[in-house]
Design a protein around this motif. Structure first.
Motif, PDB file in Angstrom:
ATOM      1  N   VAL A 124      66.444 111.509 132.136  1.00  0.00           N
ATOM      2  CA  VAL A 124      66.047 111.130 133.375  1.00  0.00           C
ATOM      3  C   VAL A 124      67.185 111.382 134.297  1.00  0.00           C
ATOM      4  CG1 VAL A 124      65.917 109.245 134.967  1.00  0.00           C
ATOM      5  CG2 VAL A 124      65.233 108.853 132.515  1.00  0.00           C
ATOM      6  N   PHE A 125      66.796 112.364 135.307  1.00  0.00           N
ATOM      7  CA  PHE A 125      67.189 113.113 136.222  1.00  0.00           C
ATOM      8  C   PHE A 125      67.380 112.485 137.711  1.00  0.00           C
ATOM      9  CE2 PHE A 125      66.274 116.133 133.357  1.00  0.00           C
ATOM     10  CZ  PHE A 125      67.164 116.704 133.058  1.00  0.00           C
ATOM     11  N   ASP A 126      68.113 111.564 138.165  1.00  0.00           N
ATOM     12  CA  ASP A 126      68.211 110.749 139.250  1.00  0.00           C
ATOM     13  C   ASP A 126      69.097 111.451 140.412  1.00  0.00           C
ATOM     14  OD1 ASP A 126      66.582 108.891 138.392  1.00  0.00           O
ATOM     15  OD2 ASP A 126      68.026 107.342 138.190  1.00  0.00           O
ATOM     16  N   ASP A 127      68.947 111.436 141.725  1.00  0.00           N
ATOM     17  CA  ASP A 127      69.604 111.715 142.658  1.00  0.00           C
ATOM     18  C   ASP A 127      69.588 110.959 143.939  1.00  0.00           C
ATOM     19  OD1 ASP A 127      68.036 112.904 144.846  1.00  0.00           O
ATOM     20  OD2 ASP A 127      67.294 114.319 143.359  1.00  0.00           O
ATOM     21  N   ASN A 128      70.697 110.966 144.779  1.00  0.00           N
ATOM     22  CA  ASN A 128      70.518 110.169 146.104  1.00  0.00           C
ATOM     23  C   ASN A 128      70.046 110.818 147.299  1.00  0.00           C
ATOM     24  OD1 ASN A 128      72.855 111.705 146.407  1.00  0.00           O
ATOM     25  ND2 ASN A 128      73.823 109.719 147.500  1.00  0.00           N
ATOM     26  N   GLY A 129      69.233 112.062 147.054  1.00  0.00           N
ATOM     27  CA  GLY A 129      68.691 112.919 148.004  1.00  0.00           C
ATOM     28  C   GLY A 129      67.430 112.133 148.720  1.00  0.00           C
ATOM     29  N   PRO A 130      66.785 113.109 149.481  1.00  0.00           N
ATOM     30  CA  PRO A 130      65.712 112.375 150.114  1.00  0.00           C
ATOM     31  C   PRO A 130      64.643 111.895 149.608  1.00  0.00           C
ATOM     32  CG  PRO A 130      65.549 114.650 150.524  1.00  0.00           C
ATOM     33  CD  PRO A 130      67.015 114.179 149.933  1.00  0.00           C
ATOM     34  N   GLY A 131      64.251 112.335 148.229  1.00  0.00           N
ATOM     35  CA  GLY A 131      62.971 112.054 147.388  1.00  0.00           C
ATOM     36  C   GLY A 131      61.979 112.958 147.883  1.00  0.00           C
ATOM     37  N   TYR A 172      57.735 112.094 137.759  1.00  0.00           N
ATOM     38  CA  TYR A 172      58.498 111.705 139.163  1.00  0.00           C
ATOM     39  C   TYR A 172      58.302 110.325 139.452  1.00  0.00           C
ATOM     40  CZ  TYR A 172      59.913 111.470 143.940  1.00  0.00           C
ATOM     41  OH  TYR A 172      60.730 110.883 145.019  1.00  0.00           O
ATOM     42  N   SER A 173      59.327 109.639 139.921  1.00  0.00           N
ATOM     43  CA  SER A 173      59.031 108.420 140.671  1.00  0.00           C
ATOM     44  C   SER A 173      60.470 108.360 141.649  1.00  0.00           C
ATOM     45  CB  SER A 173      59.119 107.027 139.398  1.00  0.00           C
ATOM     46  OG  SER A 173      60.703 107.328 138.946  1.00  0.00           O
ATOM     47  N   ARG A 174      60.502 107.178 142.144  1.00  0.00           N
ATOM     48  CA  ARG A 174      61.541 107.041 143.184  1.00  0.00           C
ATOM     49  C   ARG A 174      62.594 106.333 142.411  1.00  0.00           C
ATOM     50  NH1 ARG A 174      62.390 109.049 148.205  1.00  0.00           N
ATOM     51  NH2 ARG A 174      63.704 108.004 149.497  1.00  0.00           N
ATOM     52  N   SER A 175      64.007 107.075 142.615  1.00  0.00           N
ATOM     53  CA  SER A 175      65.222 106.642 141.874  1.00  0.00           C
ATOM     54  C   SER A 175      65.555 105.110 142.224  1.00  0.00           C
ATOM     55  CB  SER A 175      66.309 107.394 142.197  1.00  0.00           C
ATOM     56  OG  SER A 175      67.563 106.707 141.632  1.00  0.00           O
ATOM     57  N   PHE A 176      65.254 104.147 141.397  1.00  0.00           N
ATOM     58  CA  PHE A 176      65.642 102.726 141.626  1.00  0.00           C
ATOM     59  C   PHE A 176      67.248 102.602 141.984  1.00  0.00           C
ATOM     60  CE2 PHE A 176      62.199 102.081 138.791  1.00  0.00           C
ATOM     61  CZ  PHE A 176      61.096 101.349 139.819  1.00  0.00           C
ATOM     62  N   GLY A 177      68.289 103.430 141.113  1.00  0.00           N
ATOM     63  CA  GLY A 177      69.547 103.039 141.607  1.00  0.00           C
ATOM     64  C   GLY A 177      70.125 103.993 142.724  1.00  0.00           C
ATOM     65  N   LEU A 178      69.549 105.257 142.796  1.00  0.00           N
ATOM     66  CA  LEU A 178      70.312 106.178 143.888  1.00  0.00           C
ATOM     67  C   LEU A 178      69.315 106.277 144.985  1.00  0.00           C
ATOM     68  CD1 LEU A 178      71.819 108.744 141.302  1.00  0.00           C
ATOM     69  CD2 LEU A 178      72.784 106.669 142.562  1.00  0.00           C
ATOM     70  N   ASN A 179      68.046 105.668 144.961  1.00  0.00           N
ATOM     71  CA  ASN A 179      67.296 105.725 145.968  1.00  0.00           C
ATOM     72  C   ASN A 179      66.820 107.284 146.552  1.00  0.00           C
ATOM     73  OD1 ASN A 179      65.410 104.225 147.683  1.00  0.00           O
ATOM     74  ND2 ASN A 179      66.885 104.384 149.422  1.00  0.00           N
ATOM     75  N   GLY A 180      66.774 108.077 145.469  1.00  0.00           N
ATOM     76  CA  GLY A 180      66.313 109.421 145.692  1.00  0.00           C
ATOM     77  C   GLY A 180      65.249 109.922 144.910  1.00  0.00           C
ATOM     78  N   ALA A 181      65.345 111.135 144.311  1.00  0.00           N
ATOM     79  CA  ALA A 181      64.285 111.453 143.420  1.00  0.00           C
ATOM     80  C   ALA A 181      64.532 111.119 142.076  1.00  0.00           C
ATOM     81  CB  ALA A 181      63.980 113.144 143.291  1.00  0.00           C
TER      82      ALA A 181
END
Length: 192
Positions: A124-131, A172-181
């Protein structure tokens, strides 16, 4: 003259990138699967990226996560997903500075775990960008789709083909923890 030269050089680079992407796409069916240690491979990729002072990288892994896959191709998937996260965060930070706001410190979290799907691993690749905006979700993995000013729009389409060639999926989904992609690559475990 300078403007025309800059445009020509930009188009040459786009053509070179496109040719490289198609070359990679052609290699999908020629590279043989090899034994890969996902944990070691992901750590090696993070070493390349973990030099950006505006983005913090975190990794949660697991030992002995072995798969049979065309290693250069699967590495390309990992690098593409990390690069996309970095670029999205950098654009968001630049836009904040241009608006006179303090940019948010970027965060990218990569997590290797057992999948809920029996016999598979999830990366899983999560980020806090805009998604990804809702308007673009249907086009996300299609060729020639990009939200960037540069690039060929083939990256995620090629990633999907590589992962499917390995017997896996990418979503793809919205990141639950970081709120990005949040991109999840699911690949089959090596069968004993």
């Amino acid at each position: 003259f300078d403007q025309v030269t800059a445009v020509i050089l930009e188009h040459i680079q786009i053509l070179a990138d496109t040719a490289n992407d198609f070359s990679t796409f052609a290699k999908l069916y020629t590279e043989e699967p090899v034994l890969m240690d996902l944990d070691k491979t992901l750590k090696e990729q993070l070493l390349i990226f973990d030099n950006n002072e505006n983005i913090t990288f975190s990794y949660i892994g697991m030992e002995n996560a072995l798969v049979m896959a065309p290693k250069p191709q699967l590495i390309r998937v990992f690098v593409n997903l990390i690069t996309n996260g970095v670029q999205a965060i950098e654009i968001q930070q630049r836009d904040a500075r241009e608006d006179g706001k303090e940019p948010v410190k970027g965060r990218i979290l990569i997590c290797l775990r057992n999948s809920t799907r029996d016999g598979y691993y999830d990366i899983v690749f999560d980020d806090n960008g805009p998604g990804v905006s809702g308007d673009n979700l249907d086009k996300l993995f299609t060729p020639n789709f990009t939200t960037k000013s540069g690039g060929t729009g083939l990256g995620l389409a090629i990633c999907r083909n590589i992962v499917e060639k390995c017997g896996g999926t990418i979503s793809y989904s919205r990141s639950f923890g970081l709120n990005g992609a949040s991109f999840t690559v699911t690949v089959p475990k090596m069968q004993a």
